[in-house]
Write a protein that holds these residues in place. Sequence first.
Motif, PDB file in Angstrom:
ATOM      1  N   SER A 114      28.852  13.554 -29.353  1.00 21.33           N
ATOM      2  CA  SER A 114      29.072  14.117 -28.022  1.00 21.33           C
ATOM      3  C   SER A 114      28.076  13.597 -27.004  1.00 21.33           C
ATOM      4  O   SER A 114      28.319  13.701 -25.798  1.00 21.33           O
ATOM      5  N   ALA A 115      26.946  13.060 -27.468  1.00 25.78           N
ATOM      6  CA  ALA A 115      25.956  12.520 -26.536  1.00 25.78           C
ATOM      7  C   ALA A 115      26.316  11.127 -26.040  1.00 25.78           C
ATOM      8  O   ALA A 115      25.686  10.628 -25.101  1.00 25.78           O
ATOM      9  N   MET A 116      27.289  10.489 -26.665  1.00 24.85           N
ATOM     10  CA  MET A 116      27.707   9.159 -26.243  1.00 24.85           C
ATOM     11  C   MET A 116      28.465   9.238 -24.921  1.00 24.85           C
ATOM     12  O   MET A 116      29.211  10.182 -24.690  1.00 24.85           O
ATOM     13  N   PRO A 117      28.297   8.238 -24.046  1.00 24.45           N
ATOM     14  CA  PRO A 117      29.096   8.204 -22.814  1.00 24.45           C
ATOM     15  C   PRO A 117      30.585   8.152 -23.133  1.00 24.45           C
ATOM     16  O   PRO A 117      31.010   7.458 -24.055  1.00 24.45           O
ATOM     17  N   GLN A 118      31.374   8.891 -22.365  1.00 25.73           N
ATOM     18  CA  GLN A 118      32.792   9.008 -22.657  1.00 25.73           C
ATOM     19  C   GLN A 118      33.532   7.688 -22.497  1.00 25.73           C
ATOM     20  O   GLN A 118      34.545   7.461 -23.159  1.00 25.73           O
ATOM     21  N   PHE A 124      36.237   2.646 -27.692  1.00 26.27           N
ATOM     22  CA  PHE A 124      36.328   2.455 -29.140  1.00 26.27           C
ATOM     23  C   PHE A 124      37.603   3.085 -29.693  1.00 26.27           C
ATOM     24  O   PHE A 124      38.229   2.531 -30.605  1.00 26.27           O
ATOM     25  N   MET A 125      38.000   4.235 -29.169  1.00 25.46           N
ATOM     26  CA  MET A 125      39.232   4.881 -29.622  1.00 25.46           C
ATOM     27  C   MET A 125      40.443   3.982 -29.381  1.00 25.46           C
ATOM     28  O   MET A 125      41.365   3.926 -30.201  1.00 25.46           O
ATOM     29  N   GLU A 126      40.444   3.270 -28.272  1.00 29.05           N
ATOM     30  CA  GLU A 126      41.554   2.373 -27.971  1.00 29.05           C
ATOM     31  C   GLU A 126      41.522   1.108 -28.816  1.00 29.05           C
ATOM     32  O   GLU A 126      42.565   0.463 -29.007  1.00 29.05           O
ATOM     33  N   LEU A 127      40.335   0.747 -29.326  1.00 32.72           N
ATOM     34  CA  LEU A 127      40.210  -0.468 -30.136  1.00 32.72           C
ATOM     35  C   LEU A 127      40.515  -0.226 -31.607  1.00 32.72           C
ATOM     36  O   LEU A 127      40.811  -1.187 -32.337  1.00 32.72           O
ATOM     37  N   TYR A 222      48.591  18.375 -41.674  1.00 31.71           N
ATOM     38  CA  TYR A 222      47.163  18.613 -41.843  1.00 31.71           C
ATOM     39  C   TYR A 222      46.345  17.341 -41.941  1.00 31.71           C
ATOM     40  O   TYR A 222      45.120  17.368 -41.749  1.00 31.71           O
ATOM     41  N   ASP A 223      46.954  16.210 -42.283  1.00 28.59           N
ATOM     42  CA  ASP A 223      46.161  15.013 -42.510  1.00 28.59           C
ATOM     43  C   ASP A 223      45.740  14.382 -41.187  1.00 28.59           C
ATOM     44  O   ASP A 223      46.368  14.558 -40.153  1.00 28.59           O
ATOM     45  N   THR A 224      44.641  13.657 -41.246  1.00 24.03           N
ATOM     46  CA  THR A 224      44.056  13.014 -40.077  1.00 24.03           C
ATOM     47  C   THR A 224      44.089  11.502 -40.263  1.00 24.03           C
ATOM     48  O   THR A 224      44.476  11.002 -41.323  1.00 24.03           O
ATOM     49  N   PHE A 225      43.657  10.791 -39.242  1.00 25.92           N
ATOM     50  CA  PHE A 225      43.720   9.336 -39.307  1.00 25.92           C
ATOM     51  C   PHE A 225      42.628   8.755 -38.422  1.00 25.92           C
ATOM     52  O   PHE A 225      42.289   9.309 -37.375  1.00 25.92           O
ATOM     53  N   GLY A 226      42.075   7.644 -38.869  1.00 25.19           N
ATOM     54  CA  GLY A 226      41.063   6.924 -38.115  1.00 25.19           C
ATOM     55  C   GLY A 226      40.774   5.606 -38.796  1.00 25.19           C
ATOM     56  O   GLY A 226      41.313   5.303 -39.870  1.00 25.19           O
ATOM     57  N   VAL A 227      39.919   4.808 -38.184  1.00 29.46           N
ATOM     58  CA  VAL A 227      39.639   3.492 -38.733  1.00 29.46           C
ATOM     59  C   VAL A 227      38.917   3.582 -40.071  1.00 29.46           C
ATOM     60  O   VAL A 227      39.008   2.684 -40.900  1.00 29.46           O
ATOM     61  N   GLN A 392      43.603   9.580 -28.911  1.00 31.48           N
ATOM     62  CA  GLN A 392      42.933  10.718 -29.528  1.00 31.48           C
ATOM     63  C   GLN A 392      43.586  11.143 -30.843  1.00 31.48           C
ATOM     64  O   GLN A 392      42.959  11.821 -31.650  1.00 31.48           O
ATOM     65  N   ARG A 393      44.826  10.750 -31.072  1.00 32.81           N
ATOM     66  CA  ARG A 393      45.532  11.196 -32.266  1.00 32.81           C
ATOM     67  C   ARG A 393      45.136  10.426 -33.516  1.00 32.81           C
ATOM     68  O   ARG A 393      45.442  10.868 -34.626  1.00 32.81           O
ATOM     69  N   SER A 394      44.473   9.293 -33.361  1.00 33.42           N
ATOM     70  CA  SER A 394      44.155   8.449 -34.523  1.00 33.42           C
ATOM     71  C   SER A 394      42.783   7.824 -34.338  1.00 33.42           C
ATOM     72  O   SER A 394      42.658   6.610 -34.147  1.00 33.42           O
ATOM     73  N   SER A 395      41.745   8.637 -34.393  1.00 28.74           N
ATOM     74  CA  SER A 395      40.407   8.119 -34.127  1.00 28.74           C
ATOM     75  C   SER A 395      39.372   8.895 -34.911  1.00 28.74           C
ATOM     76  O   SER A 395      39.488  10.110 -35.117  1.00 28.74           O
ATOM     77  N   ILE A 396      38.318   8.185 -35.335  1.00 29.12           N
ATOM     78  CA  ILE A 396      37.173   8.843 -35.961  1.00 29.12           C
ATOM     79  C   ILE A 396      36.291   9.510 -34.916  1.00 29.12           C
ATOM     80  O   ILE A 396      35.356  10.237 -35.256  1.00 29.12           O
TER      81      ILE A 396
END
Length: 541
Positions: A114-118, A124-127, A222-227, A392-396
Amino acid sequence: MFEEASEVFDNMFKSSFPLTFIVFIPAVLILVSPLPAEAAHEFTVYRMQQYDLQGQAYGTRNAILNTEARTVEAEVLSRRCVIMRLADFSYDKYQKALRQSAGAVVIILPKNMSAMPQDIVQQFMELEPEMLATETIVPVYFAEEDNELLSIYTQTLTSSSSQGSLSAAEVLLHTATANGFQMVTSGAQSKAISDWAITSLEGRLTGVGGEDLPTIVVVAHYDTFGVAPWLSYGADSNGSGVSMLLELARLFSKLYTYKRTHAAYNLLFFVSGGGKFNYQGTKRWLEDNLDHTDSSLLQDNVAFVLCLDTLGNGDSLYLHVSKPPKEGTPQYSLLKELETVVASQHPEVKFSMVHKKINLAEDMLAWEHERFGIRRLPAFTLSHLPSHRSAQRSSIMDVRSVSPSSRHGAGEPPAGWVHYCKSHQYPKRKHFTFQRVSFPSSSLVMALPEQPYCNIIKRLHKRCSVKVRLRWQNSVDDLHIFASSLKLCLPFSLRVKPAIFDLLLAFCIAAYLGMMYLAIQNFGLLYSVVRRITLPKAKVH
């Protein structure tokens, strides 16, 4: 005396050349040995996703690495482990490491996201989808930042940056003499899991007033997704959806215990698996209930299906539909009721309906309600996202706390996975506290047998007085997951000399031994030269 000793050493070394190694090699090793290595620092790394879907390979293919660390600022990255911080990460730098055939890539993530600039987080979320879309031979890992790892990165960055301003000779000397950091993994190459199942749960509340009652279905995957699977906590997508489903189950189970509030509807709560892989768990569940059984609630009159997806953030609320509801239908009544409640209770929340037709030509469905729409069941999805393409749906990066202005459900707004609050005695006060996600729930991690996720959901369902049962569907034929080597312990050995230093050391030892051999073979001549230099010259009278 000195002449006699020299003759003895001369005869000894001439007659026994191996004795040269016994006498001189220990001295050589002591004189030219490298600096002692400091203690190795071990930390945990998390590997990028690896799976095959519909014949297409995604993510990294390799897991083993044993190479020297460099930063992306170094001129030569071939067969080096490139480490970079998230604050300095860019897709161009990532591609540079891949083009130069780097040995591995390690991306350092901050402890407090949360301290990272948005703007950095959003970038990164888009990449992430681009990083996964291409099959990568280079092992890619992620690590959480700590003091030792930050120190290693700083020293490596200083060493890599200084090489660009040096001459060729200075670079060669620096390469041979500098101290580096060796990265080594202890795991094995990943293998596909051949026997795994998609686990789903369903819970029921039976209505009152007759036998042929309409059914309302509430669904959340319930499952999530990310890189990186082990970093995919899914606080918003879709921990918030599951949290709201359980809260609705709690509220309705309380209403269904009294005759005056017992509705004439059957309620079916379904927590599905495989949601991030084209909702495969929902697909198999529909096939089992509509094609292979005669006792399912879905065989009867279904009023509508409400899918909950990504509801824990934002000041907007959208009802995604494949076909606008007609007047007089239960789904139209729900739409109007939502509009009324939002306008009267939460005027700061923007509520609207989004119409999108089902596109069967696409490889992935947009929303979970489309699985039901294909089977001609009235369904829609409730979400705070205006589009299914949101990163936002597929990000760490989906570990941020939920905004206080989010009031889309009963109780407190969820910030991720839900834990039952044991401090309140059930059933005097039944409610859930919504806390931060405590463990990942990616499909690749869920394939591991030791994951307790579904058992926790089952226990929470039962505490709501809902009849619950687990359902296992066979693995998807066109999906092959590689869930091994996802989380490894990676040691950094400090003060490690580069490989070229071994060659330089071998050359120095060979040169030293050659000089000593020549000196011993010609000891008489060498002694006479030294004697001639050291003896005082005779005075001339």
